[in-house]
Design an enzyme around this catalytic site. Structure first.
Site, PDB file in Angstrom:
ATOM      1  N   GLU A  49     -20.695  10.075  13.325  1.00  0.00           N
ATOM      2  CA  GLU A  49     -19.920  10.400  14.518  1.00  0.00           C
ATOM      3  C   GLU A  49     -18.442  10.154  14.267  1.00  0.00           C
ATOM      4  OE1 GLU A  49     -22.102  11.445  16.682  1.00  0.00           O
ATOM      5  OE2 GLU A  49     -21.192  11.350  18.667  1.00  0.00           O
ATOM      6  N   CYS A 101       5.994  18.870  45.964  1.00  0.00           N
ATOM      7  CA  CYS A 101       7.191  18.756  46.797  1.00  0.00           C
ATOM      8  C   CYS A 101       8.270  19.483  46.016  1.00  0.00           C
ATOM      9  CB  CYS A 101       7.578  17.288  46.980  1.00  0.00           C
ATOM     10  SG  CYS A 101       9.264  17.121  47.621  1.00  0.00           S
ATOM     11  N   PHE A 159       0.839  -1.197   0.000  1.00  0.00           N
ATOM     12  CA  PHE A 159       0.000   0.000   0.000  1.00  0.00           C
ATOM     13  C   PHE A 159       0.880   1.256   0.000  1.00  0.00           C
ATOM     14  CE2 PHE A 159      -2.387   3.409   1.958  1.00  0.00           C
ATOM     15  CZ  PHE A 159      -3.656   3.283   1.398  1.00  0.00           C
ATOM     16  N   ASP A 160       1.872   1.253   0.887  1.00  0.00           N
ATOM     17  CA  ASP A 160       2.760   2.419   0.985  1.00  0.00           C
ATOM     18  C   ASP A 160       3.495   2.670  -0.325  1.00  0.00           C
ATOM     19  OD1 ASP A 160       1.989   2.789   3.541  1.00  0.00           O
ATOM     20  OD2 ASP A 160       3.764   1.870   4.455  1.00  0.00           O
ATOM     21  N   LYS A 218     -25.459   4.294  20.040  1.00  0.00           N
ATOM     22  CA  LYS A 218     -25.215   5.723  20.179  1.00  0.00           C
ATOM     23  C   LYS A 218     -23.717   5.881  20.408  1.00  0.00           C
ATOM     24  CE  LYS A 218     -27.027   9.880  22.277  1.00  0.00           C
ATOM     25  NZ  LYS A 218     -25.762  10.543  22.527  1.00  0.00           N
ATOM     26  N   CYS A 222       5.936  16.003  52.176  1.00  0.00           N
ATOM     27  CA  CYS A 222       6.170  14.995  51.143  1.00  0.00           C
ATOM     28  C   CYS A 222       6.286  13.613  51.793  1.00  0.00           C
ATOM     29  CB  CYS A 222       7.440  15.329  50.370  1.00  0.00           C
ATOM     30  SG  CYS A 222       7.865  14.041  49.186  1.00  0.00           S
ATOM     31  N   ARG A 252     -21.120  20.017  14.176  1.00  0.00           N
ATOM     32  CA  ARG A 252     -22.483  20.377  14.556  1.00  0.00           C
ATOM     33  C   ARG A 252     -22.588  21.868  14.901  1.00  0.00           C
ATOM     34  NH1 ARG A 252     -25.566  20.317  19.340  1.00  0.00           N
ATOM     35  NH2 ARG A 252     -27.764  20.058  18.840  1.00  0.00           N
ATOM     36  N   SER A 292     -30.488  17.632  18.147  1.00  0.00           N
ATOM     37  CA  SER A 292     -30.035  16.571  19.050  1.00  0.00           C
ATOM     38  C   SER A 292     -31.214  15.635  19.310  1.00  0.00           C
ATOM     39  CB  SER A 292     -29.494  17.168  20.342  1.00  0.00           C
ATOM     40  OG  SER A 292     -30.510  17.914  20.933  1.00  0.00           O
TER      41      SER A 292
HETATM   42  S1  IVH Z   1     -29.167  10.510  14.880  1.00  0.00           S
HETATM   43  C1  IVH Z   1     -31.900  14.160  14.219  1.00  0.00           C
HETATM   44  N1  IVH Z   1     -27.824   8.344  15.454  1.00  0.00           N
HETATM   45  O1  IVH Z   1     -26.120  11.788  19.492  1.00  0.00           O
HETATM   46  C2  IVH Z   1     -31.124  13.070  14.827  1.00  0.00           C
HETATM   47  N2  IVH Z   1     -27.203  10.356  16.552  1.00  0.00           N
HETATM   48  O2  IVH Z   1     -28.160  13.834  20.893  1.00  0.00           O
HETATM   49  C3  IVH Z   1     -29.742  13.008  14.367  1.00  0.00           C
HETATM   50  N3  IVH Z   1     -25.267  10.128  18.043  1.00  0.00           N
HETATM   51  O3  IVH Z   1     -25.575  14.902  18.042  1.00  0.00           O
HETATM   52  C4  IVH Z   1     -28.878  12.171  15.183  1.00  0.00           C
HETATM   53  N4  IVH Z   1     -24.914   7.989  17.700  1.00  0.00           N
HETATM   54  O4  IVH Z   1     -23.750  13.192  17.802  1.00  0.00           O
HETATM   55  C5  IVH Z   1     -27.968   9.661  15.701  1.00  0.00           C
HETATM   56  N5  IVH Z   1     -26.690   6.352  15.839  1.00  0.00           N
HETATM   57  C6  IVH Z   1     -26.834   7.648  16.067  1.00  0.00           C
HETATM   58  C7  IVH Z   1     -25.982   8.346  16.952  1.00  0.00           C
HETATM   59  C8  IVH Z   1     -26.213   9.709  17.180  1.00  0.00           C
HETATM   60  C9  IVH Z   1     -24.488   9.074  18.333  1.00  0.00           C
HETATM   61  C10 IVH Z   1     -25.080  11.473  18.636  1.00  0.00           C
HETATM   62  C11 IVH Z   1     -25.019  12.601  17.648  1.00  0.00           C
HETATM   63  C12 IVH Z   1     -26.050  13.588  18.046  1.00  0.00           C
HETATM   64  C13 IVH Z   1     -26.379  13.155  19.437  1.00  0.00           C
HETATM   65  C14 IVH Z   1     -27.865  13.383  19.649  1.00  0.00           C
END
Ligand code: IVH
Length: 676
Positions: A170, A421, A34-35, A112, A403, A133, A80
């Site tokens: 993420e 110390c 690859f390199d 999440k 100490c 964000r 969020s």
């Molecule tokens: S969906 C409108 N899916 O959680 C909804 N968010 O409080 C869009 N996050 O700012 C977000 N895993 O940074 C979504 N599987 C996932 C996620 C996820 C992590 C984070 C994301 C967001 C925060 C929401």
């Protein structure tokens, strides 16, 4: 084949190998192969600047051009999610959705991820922009940094992707990378990142994308947006995205009932502990985009999705004793000694108590039942006391005043939480830790000397400070336990070889408080030798780029001590380098002294890295963004439009690379002054 054709072929191959390695986890060529392909492409691109492509695989190494981030408005706001902490609340969400839709529906359950969110835009199958964000309405353009993330495709594979779309996800720092980064930071006395989330978002906001490239971030994508998405199902769209080269979690699952969701939650709450990255819950999303639209949004979050947060893992155990550790710079850290307890797969016996303020806040008493959490940090910490189980009150924990190793009264500097110390030349753990630091790879690189040997040599009185290392003889070492003739000779040879280590690393090796590897380099470049550095005044020290009062004072305090001066003389006598090598010095000029220079665009004769080095070698400063204070812009082809506009508005001159190079060749700076 023409070079142009080969460039295109190599780009295609490398994009595919990248995907196999970083997205599919199944490379079919070795790293070396690859390199070699990458090197071939880099060489050809250097010969053919007209073939420049912002999405070439070579662009992932990052450029060191530093720039302030441009703010970009999100086309679709980045909202969020509503959080829940119990299954009852998940059931309530499910019921709300059922009632509002009044028809069958499926949900998509996902991890999440605990990182920092990012929105990526693709046009015609090419990555064009990455935005953080921010405040949800607008974020920072971190395109250059995101390009260094190998699992983010720069060019999409397959077909069927919309002409233009956004995909959100993420950015993560895997545990392994996080642990390594913190170890390096600890060695350099830089503040540690509390958890991988902070490390990921901190890294994404770095100005220097070549540093970002080294940090090995990863990215999972979980949400697609656009006018022409291929399917109505969110899950189905993600599966398509996987085909195009995006990294999509393989534990994402469609569920048809509340029971299935609960099953998923229970399963993942166990499995997540073995994942190589941090997660903090489950996200449950209504799968049909038509139904998502029907449900709509509240002011802050979608009605069609919810996050179920995992409980932070916590254990309760007894506090038996508080002991104190003395570090290299004399910081005294309190450590809680606990009854062993199982926590996130490991047995915890000790936890950090950080400092006196934290002990005070917890109102700790010996024998207390305490809560221990890992929560992302490497060392577990005590987060509270179970007051209900406190029947007999033990002794109140009071931070020591002397100490624990040498009895010197501890001091607490203004504005600092730590106790120190100050007996740095007579307190054994400080001395041993300094010797350990001195021999590390980033310092004098005497890798034949490990911590146990150092401990032994110190205890036997053979090495009482770093300079004593240079008078060690093989005969003295040979008879130590577990040491043979060969190892003894290796150690002495390693020590002798360290006399060639350049001055800047010697300066770092001395272990001056707050002088990490980068600061040491800056000081060495500014003062050239130890004598000028030792006699530098506070303003002279602070005139060096990025050296503030805290570092400058620490340097002065170090050289104000007679013991340290004696140590330096001993090292100098042994032959350690205390001045910059003539090659480094001779290349250093002051032609660009006082100039703040922005680098922008694509160059033909040298890389940006090389131009940056030239600016610094000639006494100038490479700065992030165009401002009134910018002296001129070293401008290549295709300079960014926003920079160009700003430069024109402020009347800042653009200097092409040929003119810049002849400026450096000029004998003195007055011959060419772009500000005139
Ligand atoms: S969906 C409108 N899916 O959680 C909804 N968010 O409080 C869009 N996050 O700012 C977000 N895993 O940074 C979504 N599987 C996932 C996620 C996820 C992590 C984070 C994301 C967001 C925060 C929401």
């Amino acid at each position: 084949m023409t070079s142009q054709k080969r460039i295109l072929e190599l780009r295609e191959q490398l994009h595919e190998h990248n995907r196999k390695y970083y997205v599919l986890n199944s490379p079919d060529i070795s790293d070396m192969e690859f390199d070699m392909l990458m090197r071939e492409l880099q060489d050809l691109e250097a010969l053919h600047p007209e073939m420049y492509d912002a999405n070439s695989p070579t662009q992932r190494v990052g450029s060191d051009i530093t720039k302030g981030f441009v703010q970009v408005a999100h086309k679709y706001p980045m909202l969020s999610l509503g959080n829940t902490y119990s299954k009852t609340e998940v059931a309530e969400f499910y019921e709300r959705v059922r009632r509002a839709l009044n028809e069958d529906f499926e949900v998509c359950c996902e991890l999440k991820f605990d990182g920092t969110s990012i929105s990526l835009t693709y046009v015609d199958g090419k990555f064009v922009q990455a935005v953080t964000r921010g405040d949800g309405e607008k974020g920072d353009d971190v395109t250059a940094n995101v390009k260094t993330i190998r699992s983010v495709p720069l060019v999409l594979s397959g077909s069927g992707y919309p002409q233009e779309f956004e995909i959100r996800g993420e950015v993560l720092m895997p545990w392994q990378v996080f642990d390594m980064l913190n170890k390096e930071r600890e060695a350099a006395e830089e503040p540690l990142f509390a958890n991988p989330r902070n490390a990921a978002s901190g890294t994404l906001k770095l100005q220097d994308s070549s540093v970002v490239a080294k940090r090995k971030l990863d990215a999972f994508l979980y949400y697609m947006l656009g006018d022409e998405l291929p399917c109505d199902g969110h899950y189905e769209n993600l599966k398509m995205a996987e085909q195009w080269g995006f990294k999509i979690s393989d534990v994402t699952k469609k569920c048809k009932s509340l029971d299935e969701i609960f099953e998923y939650i229970d399963k993942l709450d166990v499995e997540r502990k073995n994942l190589p990255f941090a997660t903090d819950g489950i996200v449950i999303k209504v799968n049909s985009i038509r139904q998502q639209k029907n449900l709509g949004y509240t002011a802050k979050s979608p009605r069609w999705a919810i996050a179920y947060k995992f409980q932070t893992e916590r254990a309760v155990t007894r506090l038996n004793e508080v002991t104190y550790q003395v570090g290299r710079t004399g910081v005294v850290t309190p450590v809680a000694n606990l009854d062993p307890v199982q926590l996130s797969g490991t047995i915890v016996k000790r936890a950090s108590l950080h400092n006196a303020d934290i002990i005070e806040k917890l109102d700790l008493h010996i024998g207390d039942m305490v809560y221990v959490e890992k929560g992302g940090e490497i060392i577990p910490k005590i987060t509270g006391v179970d007051l209900d189980s406190r029947i007999l009150i033990g002794d109140k924990v009071r931070f020591i005043t002397k100490c624990p190793e040498c009895g010197t009264p501890l001091v607490r500097y203004n504005g600092e939480a730590a106790h120190y110390c100050t007996n740095d030349t007579g307190c054994s753990p400080q001395i041993k830790a300094r010797i350990e630091h001195f021999v590390t790879r980033e310092a004098m690189n005497i890798d034949s000397l490990g911590p146990e040997t150092i401990e032994l040599l110190y205890n036997l009185g053979l090495v009482k400070n770093i300079a004593d290392l240079y008078s060690l003889q093989p005969e003295e070492l040979m008879f130590l336990p577990r040491m043979g003739t060969k190892s003894a000779e290796n150690i002495v040879a390693g020590i002798a070889a360290s006399k060639n280590v350049p001055f800047e690393r010697v300066l770092f090796a001395l272990g001056i408080r707050f002088v990490g590897a980068t600061v040491a380099k800056r000081l060495a470049r500014a003062f050239h030798n130890i004598d000028s550095l030792m006699s530098a005044t506070l303003p002279e020290l602070m005139a060096v780029d990025e050296i503030g009062e805290r570092i400058a004072m620490s340097v002065q305090q170090f050289f104000a001590k007679n013991d340290n001066i004696a140590l330096i003389e001993q090292l100098r006598f042994a032959g350690v380098q205390f001045e910059l090598a003539p090659e480094v010095l001779s290349e250093h000029t002051e032609i660009l002294k006082g100039k703040s220079i922005v680098i922008s665009g694509v160059f033909v004769k040298h890389s940006r890295d090389e131009y940056k080095a030239m600016i610094e070698k000639n006494g100038g400063k490479n700065v992030a963004s165009v401002s009134k204070a910018t002296s001129f812009i070293l401008a290549g082809e295709n300079m960014g439009p926003s920079k160009l506009e700003k430069a024109q508005k402020l009347g800042i001159e653009l200097v092409g690379e040929d003119d810049f190079l002849s400026m450096l060749e000029a004998e003195n700076s007055s011959e060419f002054n772009p500000e005139n």
